[in-house]
Design an enzyme around this catalytic site. Structure first.
Site, PDB file in Angstrom:
ATOM      1  N   HIS A 171     -12.873   2.839  -4.832  1.00 38.79           N
ATOM      2  CA  HIS A 171     -12.201   3.774  -3.924  1.00 38.79           C
ATOM      3  C   HIS A 171     -11.710   4.994  -4.701  1.00 38.79           C
ATOM      4  O   HIS A 171     -10.640   4.970  -5.308  1.00 38.79           O
ATOM      5  CB  HIS A 171     -11.026   3.087  -3.223  1.00 38.79           C
ATOM      6  CG  HIS A 171     -11.445   2.085  -2.205  1.00 38.79           C
ATOM      7  ND1 HIS A 171     -11.672   2.418  -0.893  1.00 38.79           N
ATOM      8  CD2 HIS A 171     -11.707   0.752  -2.322  1.00 38.79           C
ATOM      9  CE1 HIS A 171     -12.043   1.332  -0.225  1.00 38.79           C
ATOM     10  NE2 HIS A 171     -12.078   0.315  -1.066  1.00 38.79           N
ATOM     11  N   LYS A 374       2.450  14.034   5.410  1.00 36.36           N
ATOM     12  CA  LYS A 374       3.767  14.641   5.287  1.00 36.36           C
ATOM     13  C   LYS A 374       3.742  15.902   4.420  1.00 36.36           C
ATOM     14  O   LYS A 374       4.367  16.911   4.767  1.00 36.36           O
ATOM     15  CB  LYS A 374       4.754  13.628   4.704  1.00 36.36           C
ATOM     16  CG  LYS A 374       6.171  14.158   4.529  1.00 36.36           C
ATOM     17  CD  LYS A 374       6.859  14.372   5.866  1.00 36.36           C
ATOM     18  CE  LYS A 374       7.275  13.057   6.469  1.00 36.36           C
ATOM     19  NZ  LYS A 374       8.111  13.220   7.680  1.00 36.36           N
TER      20      LYS A 374
END
Length: 518
Positions: A171, A374
């Site tokens: 990943h 965010k």
């Protein structure tokens, strides 16, 4: 742009985050996106995410066959690599052992070519990557090449003969893959040959157009909590359709010390007559009385929140046509942790913005930030000119202190928690550490312990302190405080907050824990 097909990985949104960090626009779509719709998007490349399934499982998610035939580069990550390899004739099988965590990746090919996945890497020079899989590629498709291997994965990175299909067993999107960003950027810039021309100013401009298209001349009511998400949401809408927005601040009785007064002072002045304050503390606390299950708390708060807004949108306060739309500051992490909106990802917990909403809701949702993380929201806020101190406030959960007071919620416990939390944050700011920390807060535990204060035995409450570092809220690590900061915080809480005689510090990371305790 890049299209990401989601096969249910908890990391899918992190792939999008990394692509955007490279200033390349991307969209996430479900794995079974219709091939005609995929072609209509005209992507410059397609990324297939990981997922919890095995490609050979009977009920494994598989894309339409035509979705893998576009004349653009494809990158398969973990499960996505298995799909690409299997569709080309490779053999996937269950590994003799599951592999989770770090591994040493060694590139053996495609380095220094100027157009490859590992351009800039030295052949034979290892780098740490993050593995999370139980399958392995047993045989390469005909004509495919091995680009890198690990000790347990001989085909940790592979490429088709034409270089248009590449697969990674690991990943690259998670921070634990040391050069993962570099690998993804090589795919974007060298394999797909896309430019870095997507900016937050561009997002703001497109969000403004989407809001205008959605709401027309309709009135919008926005839940303004004073946090980053709702403030940026309100500022975006105000920019898009000035005069059509009413900001409603609901005091649910679950806020931090002095927070209600500060929000009314700062944002009330900013939005002027478009700011409405609704004191619904008694209503929320009465609805929560005796409820201990955290999921029930969240759903009760979600229902009550919508009911209050439903009423406020038609109240005399608005002095306008009743609102047709409800604006919420829903973000990507809210969505991925709550429901399978764009793929079969697992539900961890519901969020009041996206879970537990009643079937009867008289307002249509406007959620302009639901595709952002965010840090991207903060960047959008900077483009919109919002104050720095507002944009860099620590995140605060929608259910507020209800999920930081473990067990049933009552006014006495909330007051204890407010005082303890205020002391903790004050000490963090005094030490100059506030901006280093993603989120810090206190939790009131539903237990009592024996203590001694002065010459007297006490049997009082326990407060847990929590502080984390993170890039996006999807993963997090506990913050390593200087011991003197923790000592001062604990000492002051025990001495100044009546009803507390013990303070502990939470050193759990996410995963396995979540950020909040409930």
């Amino acid at each position: 742009m890049i299209v990401i097909l989601d096969f249910g990985s908890q990391y899918t949104q992190l792939i999008a985050r990394r692509v955007r960090e490279a200033h390349v626009y991307c969209e996430i779509h479900p794995f079974n996106l219709d091939p005609a719709k995929l072609r209509a998007l005209e992507p410059a490349g397609v990324i297939l995410s990981g997922g919890p399934s095995s490609v050979y499982d009977k009920d494994a998610p598989h894309p339409h066959a035509e979705a893998l035939t576009l004349d653009v580069p494809y990158l398969g990550i973990c499960y996505g690599m298995g799909l690409l390899a299997r569709s080309a004739g490779g053999v996937m099988a269950r590994s003799s052992h599951r592999e989770y965590g770090g591994a040493e990746l060694v590139p053996v090919h495609d380095t220094g070519s100027g157009r490859g996945l590992f351009d800039g890497f030295a052949a034979g020079e290892g780098t740490r990557v993050w593995m999370s899989h139980g399958d392995r590629l047993e045989a390469l498709p005909d004509g495919w090449t091995t680009l890198a291997h690990t000790e347990n994965s001989p085909y940790a990175a592979i490429r088709s003969s034409d270089g248009r299909r590449v697969g990674l067993q690991f990943h690259p999107e998670v921070v634990h893959s040391e050069r993962g960003r570099e690998i993804l950027e090589n795919f974007l810039h060298r394999v797909c040959e896309v430019k870095s021309d997507w900016t937050m100013q561009g997002f703001v401009d497109s969000a403004v157009e989407r809001i205008r298209a959605q709401v027309g001349d309709g009135q919008i009511i926005c839940g303004l909590s004073g946090g980053v998400d709702s403030s940026v949401t309100a500022a975006l809408i105000e920019k898009a359709v000035p005069g059509q927005l009413t900001c409603v601040f609901v005091d649910n009785g679950l806020l931090r010390k002095n927070e209600s007064e500060e929000i009314c002072d700062k944002l009330g002045n900013y939005f002027g007559a478009d700011f409405v304050h609704v004191d619904a503390a008694d209503r929320f606390l009465d609805a929560l009385a005796g409820v201990t299950d955290p999921e029930q708390k969240r759903k009760i708060i979600g229902r009550t929140f919508i009911d209050v807004f439903d009423e406020a949108s038609n109240s005399a306060h608005l002095e306008r046509t009743p609102a047709r739309f409800l604006a919420q500051g829903t973000l990507y992490p809210d969505v991925i942790e709550s429901v399978s909106v764009k793929g079969p990802s697992a539900t961890i917990k519901s969020h009041h913005n996206v879970g537990g909403l009643p079937e009867r809701m008289n307002l249509e949702l406007v959620e302009p930030l639901r595709e952002l993380f965010k840090d991207e929201v903060r960047a959008a806020g900077e483009v919109l000119g919002l104050p720095h101190d507002l944009l860099w406030r620590h995140p605060f959960p929608g259910p507020g202190l209800a999920v930081r007071t473990l067990g049933s919620v009552n006014r006495e416990d909330l007051d204890i928690l407010r005082e303890a939390d205020a002391v903790f944050i004050e000490e963090i700011r005094r030490a100059g550490l506030y901006d280093e920390i993603w989120q810090a807060f206190a939790v009131l535990l539903p237990v009592r312990t024996v203590g001694v204060q002065g010459d007297f035995r006490t049997y009082d409450r326990v407060v847990a302190l929590r502080a984390i570092t993170s890039e996006d809220g999807m993963t997090a690590d506990w913050y390593r405080f200087p011991h003197d900061v923790l000592q001062r915080s604990a000492s002051r809480i025990a001495n100044e907050v009546e009803g507390v005689n013990r303070v502990v510090y939470d050193i759990s990371s996410k995963p396995p824990a979540t950020v909040e305790w409930e």
